[in-house]
Write an enzyme that holds these catalytic residues in place. Structure first.
Site, short mmCIF file in Angstrom:
data_model
loop_
_atom_site.label_atom_id
_atom_site.label_comp_id
_atom_site.label_asym_id
_atom_site.label_seq_id
_atom_site.Cartn_x
_atom_site.Cartn_y
_atom_site.Cartn_z
N ASP A 86 144.85 45.26 132.62
CA ASP A 86 144.22 46.48 133.11
C ASP A 86 144.91 47.69 132.48
O ASP A 86 146.12 47.70 132.39
CB ASP A 86 144.38 46.53 134.64
CG ASP A 86 143.38 47.43 135.33
OD1 ASP A 86 143.20 48.56 134.86
OD2 ASP A 86 142.78 47.00 136.32
N ARG A 123 143.80 50.97 133.48
CA ARG A 123 143.23 52.12 134.16
C ARG A 123 144.28 53.09 134.70
O ARG A 123 144.01 54.25 134.92
CB ARG A 123 142.31 51.67 135.30
CG ARG A 123 140.97 51.24 134.81
CD ARG A 123 140.12 50.73 135.95
NE ARG A 123 140.63 49.48 136.48
CZ ARG A 123 140.10 48.83 137.49
NH1 ARG A 123 139.05 49.34 138.10
NH2 ARG A 123 140.59 47.69 137.90
#
Ligand SMILES: [Zn+2]
Length: 417
Positions: free
Chosen positions: A328, A330
């Site tokens: 990830d 983000r």
């Protein structure tokens, strides 16, 4: 069309000294005047007090428009009648330099805050715009038809349109604050940003005096249901979702993930909450495919569906890590900034199961009451892989979390199914 190459003249290296006439930025100051304007103009170099330029990723299209002769680099925005439809803030968080590090809290009101400078010819642009709109979704129309939502003529019209105030927010990074969020030094952050953009912004490493960076990335949009001023009142019930972009599901509809169903469920919850006398918020961030982008995302889809044993939850994160190197990107560490910009201190109903979002929000000092999961009936069959993997990895789940045997079962369909 004039030849732009002839008119542009010699190249001015951004690393040269300059900006002696530029007003300083005092990040976290209590008023717009004390903080000073953010000036990313490319027209008058001496006025610049930031690294990078406006419009996030669209700054590249602006450059192409200038190169093609379609846009004069001297163009100044005429801001007549563009002011916000609703005043947001100022809130105490705006004066805390560590509470907001990735957007300019004063970015919507530059025309009112700096009229003298703008009249004197300084190119100061808004980084936030606030307007009013109708949100029209087939899921909301269906909710009305099935009786789950009832139009009231003010929050939700009989036509199915929901009334919102929406704000578009461009990224404005205070580099010392961003570095602190990620636990690295500012020097390290500047150097890696410089190197990993292929040397796109030399000032990152040559101009330590410029602390603000307008990065070439997507921004975010907030949709507010009800009165925006209620967001800052902890006694008014706030229903909120922070949603990261998933074009394949959000726009085109897909069965491989729960993004659009969760988003539309959140909008339904926001409408109902506002009709109860509360206020609703959806904060939508352009962070496609966990900020890995769609190319990586589609490669991962193929790898998941072609692997031996089929598409299983126990390999869900591993397949992403194989392709992208991480699970990830983000970085929810920056996400709460927009909530602090809106003055939020308490979210009564957080429509999210993500532990990363929950930890980032509560870690930034915002209280969270109830967490609202996506209803089972809204989870597409092929998305069972994703939701099981996420629940096993620590996502909030109201019921039992799938065990190892359950995670090994192939639940996703094949590529040609
Ligand atoms: Zn998705």
């Amino acid at each position: 069309m004039t030849n732009p190459h002839r008119s542009l003249g010699h190249i001015r290296l951004t690393s040269h000294s300059g900006g002696v006439d530029a007003p300083p930025i005092r990040w976290g100051a209590g008023t717009a005047a004390e903080r000073g304007p953010v000036i990313g103009t490319t027209a008058t170099r001496a006025h610049r007090n930031v690294i990078g330029t406006h419009s996030g990723s669209y700054s590249v299209y602006r450059a192409v428009a200038v190169a093609a002769g379609a846009l004069s680099r001297e163009h100044r925005a005429d801001l007549t009648d563009t002011s916000p439809t609703d005043a947001i803030g100022p809130y105490p968080q705006w004066g805390d330099p560590s509470a907001i590090v990735s957007l300019d809290p004063w970015g919507a009101s530059v025309a009112e805050s700096f009229p003298t400078e703008i009249a004197a010819g300084v190119d100061i642009r808004p980084t936030i715009a606030v307007t009013k709109a109708h949100v029209i979704l087939p899921e909301v129309t269906e909710a009305i038809a099935s009786g789950r939502l009832v139009p009231d003529g003010s929050v939700l019209l009989p036509s199915g349109a929901a009334l919102v105030t929406k704000a578009a927010v461009e990224p404005v990074w205070h580099l010392p604050g961003v570095a602190a969020r990620f636990g690295c030094s500012e020097a390290q952050l500047r150097r890696v940003l410089f190197e990993e953009t292929g040397g796109m912004y030399p000032e990152l490493v040559t101009r330590a005096d410029l602390e603000v960076f307008l990065p070439p990335i997507g921004g975010q949009t907030v949709y507010i249901f009800g009165d925006p001023r209620d967001l800052a009142d902890p006694t008014v019930e706030l229903t909120a979702r922070v949603h990261d972009e998933c074009n394949g599901s959000d726009v085109f509809g897909s069965d491989i993930c729960t993004c659009r169903p969760y988003l539309t469920h959140a909008i339904e919850e926001c409408i109902r909450g506002t009709q109860r006398g509360g206020v609703g918020l959806v904060a939508y961030s352009r962070k496609e495919g966990r900020a890995l982008g769609e190319v990586t995302k589609f490669l991962v889809y193929n790898a998941r569906k072609r692997q031996t044993g089929g598409d299983t939850a126990d390999q869900y994160f591993a397949r992403t890590e194989c392709v992208a190197g991480v699970q990830d990107m983000r970085f929810q560490e920056l996400m709460p900034d927009v909530l602090h910009w809106l003055g939020i201190t308490r979210i009564h109903r957080l429509v999210s199961m993500s532990n990363m979002k929950y930890d980032a929000i509560t870690g930034s000092g915002i209280e969270v009451g109830e967490r609202v999961n996506i209803p089972e009936e809204l989870i597409p069959a092929d998305a069972r892989v994703e939701i099981d993997a996420k629940m096993a990895a620590g996502y909030f789940a109201p019921g039992p979390v799938p065990d190892a045997d359950e995670l090994r079962k192939a639940k996703g369909r094949g590529l040609n199914g």
